[in-house]
Structures are given as C-alpha cells and as structure tokens.
Design a protein around this motif. Structure first.
Motif, PDB file in Angstrom:
ATOM      1  N   MET A   1      -8.154  -0.924   6.296  1.00  0.00           N
ATOM      2  CA  MET A   1      -7.813   0.063   5.204  1.00  0.00           C
ATOM      3  C   MET A   1      -6.865   0.991   5.381  1.00  0.00           C
ATOM      4  O   MET A   1      -6.669   1.298   5.877  1.00  0.00           O
ATOM      5  CB  MET A   1      -9.149   0.785   5.503  1.00  0.00           C
ATOM      6  CG  MET A   1      -9.630   2.020   3.725  1.00  0.00           C
ATOM      7  SD  MET A   1     -11.059   3.647   4.610  1.00  0.00           S
ATOM      8  CE  MET A   1     -10.789   3.654   2.853  1.00  0.00           C
ATOM      9  N   ILE A   2      -5.640   0.993   4.123  1.00  0.00           N
ATOM     10  CA  ILE A   2      -5.227   1.930   4.112  1.00  0.00           C
ATOM     11  C   ILE A   2      -5.483   3.370   3.888  1.00  0.00           C
ATOM     12  O   ILE A   2      -6.375   3.847   2.710  1.00  0.00           O
ATOM     13  CB  ILE A   2      -4.445   0.939   2.838  1.00  0.00           C
ATOM     14  CG1 ILE A   2      -3.871  -0.219   3.317  1.00  0.00           C
ATOM     15  CG2 ILE A   2      -3.380   2.360   2.867  1.00  0.00           C
ATOM     16  CD1 ILE A   2      -2.928  -0.535   1.854  1.00  0.00           C
ATOM     17  N   HIS A   3      -5.377   4.388   4.708  1.00  0.00           N
ATOM     18  CA  HIS A   3      -5.613   5.571   4.788  1.00  0.00           C
ATOM     19  C   HIS A   3      -4.694   6.088   3.651  1.00  0.00           C
ATOM     20  O   HIS A   3      -2.830   5.911   3.934  1.00  0.00           O
ATOM     21  CB  HIS A   3      -5.659   6.308   5.964  1.00  0.00           C
ATOM     22  CG  HIS A   3      -6.630   5.603   6.763  1.00  0.00           C
ATOM     23  ND1 HIS A   3      -7.695   6.156   6.649  1.00  0.00           N
ATOM     24  CD2 HIS A   3      -6.652   4.672   8.266  1.00  0.00           C
ATOM     25  CE1 HIS A   3      -8.637   5.070   7.136  1.00  0.00           C
ATOM     26  NE2 HIS A   3      -7.783   4.682   8.329  1.00  0.00           N
ATOM     27  N   PRO A   4      -5.025   7.129   2.788  1.00  0.00           N
ATOM     28  CA  PRO A   4      -3.632   8.123   2.612  1.00  0.00           C
ATOM     29  C   PRO A   4      -3.132   8.921   3.425  1.00  0.00           C
ATOM     30  O   PRO A   4      -3.070   9.116   4.306  1.00  0.00           O
ATOM     31  CB  PRO A   4      -4.918   9.012   1.703  1.00  0.00           C
ATOM     32  CG  PRO A   4      -5.679   8.621   2.018  1.00  0.00           C
ATOM     33  CD  PRO A   4      -6.033   8.119   2.821  1.00  0.00           C
ATOM     34  N   PRO A   5      -1.641   8.954   3.018  1.00  0.00           N
ATOM     35  CA  PRO A   5      -0.790   9.298   3.625  1.00  0.00           C
ATOM     36  C   PRO A   5      -0.360  11.058   4.147  1.00  0.00           C
ATOM     37  O   PRO A   5      -1.483  11.906   3.614  1.00  0.00           O
ATOM     38  CB  PRO A   5       0.570   9.029   2.942  1.00  0.00           C
ATOM     39  CG  PRO A   5       0.198   9.188   1.112  1.00  0.00           C
ATOM     40  CD  PRO A   5      -1.066   8.617   1.568  1.00  0.00           C
ATOM     41  N   ALA A   6       0.301  10.831   4.439  1.00  0.00           N
ATOM     42  CA  ALA A   6       0.631  13.446   5.345  1.00  0.00           C
ATOM     43  C   ALA A   6       0.153  13.341   3.921  1.00  0.00           C
ATOM     44  O   ALA A   6      -0.868  15.298   4.131  1.00  0.00           O
ATOM     45  CB  ALA A   6       1.536  13.123   6.156  1.00  0.00           C
ATOM     46  N   ILE A   7       0.640  13.472   3.199  1.00  0.00           N
ATOM     47  CA  ILE A   7       0.586  14.604   2.042  1.00  0.00           C
ATOM     48  C   ILE A   7      -1.130  14.614   1.862  1.00  0.00           C
ATOM     49  O   ILE A   7      -1.591  15.485   1.454  1.00  0.00           O
ATOM     50  CB  ILE A   7       2.172  14.592   0.676  1.00  0.00           C
ATOM     51  CG1 ILE A   7       2.403  14.787   1.003  1.00  0.00           C
ATOM     52  CG2 ILE A   7       0.976  15.233  -0.424  1.00  0.00           C
ATOM     53  CD1 ILE A   7       3.653  13.899  -0.161  1.00  0.00           C
TER      54      ILE A   7
END
Length: 515
Positions: free
Chosen positions: A1-7
């Motif tokens: 699963m791709i997690h949202p980036p830092a922003i």
C-alpha cells in the motif's frame, strides 16, 4: 500500500484550528493570481492547498468549514475593492463597508463549503483521491452556478488567474468555465500527487487530457490590420467619483471631455470616425440635453459620438448609451439591462428605504430600472455593428448569444471610479479581455477614470490609457476573428461535463469503497 507523502502526513498531524489557518492562507495565496498581481502560479498553489485541506478533513462539517474559511479569505482578498463605493460618501455609507465585504466574501464562499460538505458526506469511506475528484467536480459546478444564482456574479472565478497568462487562448474553447477547469483540474492534480491515492488515477488522466488541449491551443491567427479600418477615439475625462456630480465640477469635467473630443488626431492624417465617451458622462438628462449634445457634435466634427447618459422611462431613470450623429441628434439608444444590486437599484426597496437606504450609485431618485435586454447598435459602413455593454454587463459572457446576429466588435463604456485604484479597475479590464478572447471579437472600452483600452480578438490589450489620468486614445478598429468554439457552444457543454464527471466520480468512489 502506498502511503501519502510527508506533506499529507504533516497536515493530518495539525489541529483543526491550524488547518483552518492553513486554509485561510491558501485562499489568500490563490487571490494573488488575479489582476493586478497576475501571479497565476501562486494562484494554482493556493487552490491546490485549499482542495487538499478540504479533502483531508475528518468529517463533512469540518470539510465545509475548512473550505469556507479558505474561500472567504480568497474572496475577501480578491474583492476587497467592494468597500470603495461606501467611502465615496463616507459619512453616510462608510460604516457599511466592513459588513459588505464580510457578507460578500462569506456568501460567495458557500459555493465552496457546500461541495466540500457533500464530497465528504457522499464518500465517507472512499479513497482520498476519489473524494478529491468529487470535490473538484462539485466546485466546478458550484462556480458555474455562482455565475447565475441571484442575478449572478461571475467575478473572481478561479480560472480568471489565467487571463494574464499564455493560457488565455484556451478561452476560445471553453470561456471562463473552461479556464476554471484548467485551474482547478491542475490544482487537484497537484493535490492528488501529494495524496498518491489509487482512486486518483482516473481523475489525473482526465485532467492531463484537458491540460494537453490547453497547452496545444494556440492563439487564433490574427487577421491583417486593414489600413482603411475606421479610427475610434476613446475619451477618458478622469472625473473622481466624489467630485463627478458636484455642481461646480460638472461643467469642468464636461469641458474636459469636449477638449479631448476636439483635439488633433493622434494618427497622422486620420481623423476619428467615431468618438466614445464613458458611462454617465453626459451632464444632462438625455432627452433635455439639446445644448450639450450640440456642443459634443461641434467638438467631434464629422465623427459620430457614443456617450453614456441618463434618461427617464416614464418617471423612472435609466442608465443609457446614446449614439449621436454629426448634428448631435440621437440616432440610437441602448439601455443597461443588468443593473448592479445595491448599487443601481435596491432589492426590497420599499422596506429598506424606510431605513434611509438607497443604491450606492443612485444619482437620480428611485434607482434605475433595467432596459429590455441585449441589443446591437448599427453603425454602418466600415464600423459595422457593435454589441454594447455598460459597466457591470461586461462580466457576463452569455448576453452576446442573445442578439440576432454576430456583431463586428464589442463596445464597453464604464465608470470604474467606483472601484478605487488598486485592483477593481484592473480586474474589470481583465474580464473585458476574457470577453474578447471568448468570442474572437475586438472590444473597445471607454472608462471615466481608466482603464480605457483597445483589445483585439485574442484578448490582448493593444493600446490603453493609464488609470487615474485624463486623456484620449485614437486607434484603428482591430479586425474580428472567425467565430470561436465557445461563441458557437456557450457554457452548456461544460456544465454537462462537470455534472456527468461529478456523478461518475461519486459512483466510482462509492464502488471502490465497498471493495
């Protein structure tokens, strides 16, 4: 699963109050894309931040408040000039200015708050990308509705940040709503790339296709300027609004207009074929102005004159435009039909008048009454046919589609002295540029204090008089371009696209949530 980036993770770690602050900041940054700043890249970033923050809200109610805060700030910064009319007579109306700005900005922000609420409510369990897609589609629909609801106010559309950019040429395909699609579509794409959610794929492909069309859209090829094209003189008397109707100043401004009308030609060997005075520049009631009209005709020589005037329809005043022949006789009259609420007329006038309230631009008692509707002015010869607009009417793109035939050019007279000197007149000029680019028609505008301008069929200002200066401008009438796609289709195809796209995204988002 791709997690949202830092922003996205950083935003989700913020408190609700901090997110409201970030939303307000995003709205303010978005407004910098509009004239006179024209920082359209900033505008894109601001709208991306606003869409992202609303999409990440934990509940539908919070999504609505976040969108409302951001949009309120956007409209407050963009439309801060609306306080200016209240300070023309500050002793009487000045106290209303902050209330007018707050209620205007807050009211327009509801067109963002409702889509944010619905997107979160309809897709409570969907991937963030689908929620973002639905939010974008619903905002596009809401902005289209803003142009018509309660007489409409299509000013400060998100897409208007592109009027000062190379993307203005896209208006030939979709008008102002098409520019909205480009701006909000790309802003959503920026927000979606931050989220990196699976449901984003469909929307990103659709937006990329739309942007590709905009990117390859070249400005229409200009027709060669006819060396025999008629010469039109724009007169800018520069009468400040607080002085315009003072008894001792009225003759001064009128004599200034006469002197500019009678001045030597600016183009060697080419005397003007038509002279245009701005809105309400005739100092007498039109039907009782034989002496003034004769003076104007004497100053214009062989040229005919278009002059902004006031006249009576029965016992009620009308804001009008009159075409005068070389003897000062009235050849044609056009009456303004779309009046400014609370400016030229007062809704619920009988009730509000008991409190001593009246329209801010009400010069004659009782407020203005509207004319019968859009019309054409037949000028004949090389001047052809003009589509007249008075002040506020130039912000509405659809009226030109209601006349019997396509005009040769558009004629706009206005009194932007009401709007101050910071942003209002520049935004009004930008909307005139958009009207020209949408139709492929030249537009000439005479403004009391500026900005008087000659705009070609691509929406480019080819000549102008500076704001706040008196003067004249002689220019050859630019050629009309072939009818644009938007001139043939109007807004309906895009509204249908927004509606179908939003419904499709809702269905797809809810289906993906179930799986």
């Amino acid at each position: 699963m791709i997690h949202p980036p830092a922003i996205a993770e950083w935003i989700e770690a913020r408190t609700y109050r901090e997110r409201l602050t970030l939303s307000a900041l995003s709205g303010a940054v978005g407004a910098l894309g509009l004239a006179p700043f024209n920082l359209w890249v900033f505008g894109w970033v601001g709208f991306a931040g606003l869409l992202l923050l609303a999409s990440l809200a934990a509940t539908a109610r919070r999504a609505a408040w976040i969108a409302w805060f951001g949009a309120t700030t956007y409209f407050a910064v963009a439309l801060h000039w609306i306080v200016e009319p209240f300070f023309v007579d500050a002793a009487r109306h000045g106290w209303m200015a902050p209330f007018a700005l707050f209620f205007m900005a807050g009211g327009l922000a509801l067109f963002w708050a409702l889509p944010a609420y619905l997107a979160r409510r309809l897709l409570p369990q969907a991937a963030l990308g689908w929620r973002l897609a639905v939010l974008t589609g619903l905002v596009l629909l809401a902005e289209a509705a803003r142009g018509v609801v309660l007489t409409g106010f299509p000013w400060a559309f998100p897409g208007h940040i592109l009027i000062g950019s190379p993307f203005l040429s896209a208006a030939q395909f979709g008008g102002g709503l098409g520019l909205n699609l480009i701006v909000l579509g790309f802003a959503a794409l920026m927000a979606g790339l931050v989220l990196r959610s699976l449901g984003w794929t469909v929307l990103s492909l659709a937006v990329a296709a739309g942007l590709s069309v905009a990117l390859i859209a070249v400005a229409p090829t200009p027709s060669a300027q006819d060396p025999e094209a008629p010469i039109i003189r724009l007169v800018q008397p520069n009468a400040p609004q607080h002085l315009k109707w003072r008894r001792d100043m009225i003759p001064i401004f009128f004599q200034r207009g006469l002197a500019l009308t009678a001045a030597d030609p600016e183009i060697e060997g080419r005397t003007p074929d038509l002279v245009i005075w701005p809105e309400t520049s005739l100092p007498q009631i039109l039907d009782r102005s034989d002496v003034a009209r004769a003076e104007i005709a004497g100053a214009a020589g062989a040229a005919r004159v278009v002059v902004g005037a006031q006249r009576f329809e029965g016992v009620r005043p009308v804001n009008a435009m009159a075409l005068l022949d070389a003897e000062g006789r009235i050849e044609a009259v056009y009456d303004k039909h779309h009046l400014v609420p609370f400016g030229e007329y007062l809704p619920y006038a009988e009730t509000l008048s008991r409190w001593g309230l009246r329209g801010l631009a009400e010069v004659l008692p009782g407020g203005y009454v509207p004319g019968p509707g859009p019309a054409l002015i037949e000028l004949g010869g090389a001047l052809g046919t003009a589509f007249p607009m008075i002040c506020y009417e130039a912000i509405f793109p659809g009226y030109i589609r209601e006349v019997a035939a396509r005009p040769d050019w558009m004629l706009h007279i206005t009194n932007d002295a009401w709007f101050g000197t910071l942003s209002g007149p520049y935004q009004h000029l930008a909307l005139a540029q958009l009207r020209a680019a949408e139709q492929g028609l030249p537009l000439l505008r005479a403004a009391n204090t500026g900005i008087s301008a000659v705009i070609d069929g691509r929406g480019r200002v080819v000549a102008a008089l500076p704001l706040g200066e008196g003067g004249l401008l002689d220019a050859a009438l630019p050629p009309a371009l072939p009818p644009t796609v938007y001139a043939r289709t109007g807004d309906l195809p895009l509204v249908a696209l927004f509606l179908l796209g939003s419904l499709a995204a809702i269905v797809a988002g809810r289906r993906s949530a179930r799986h």
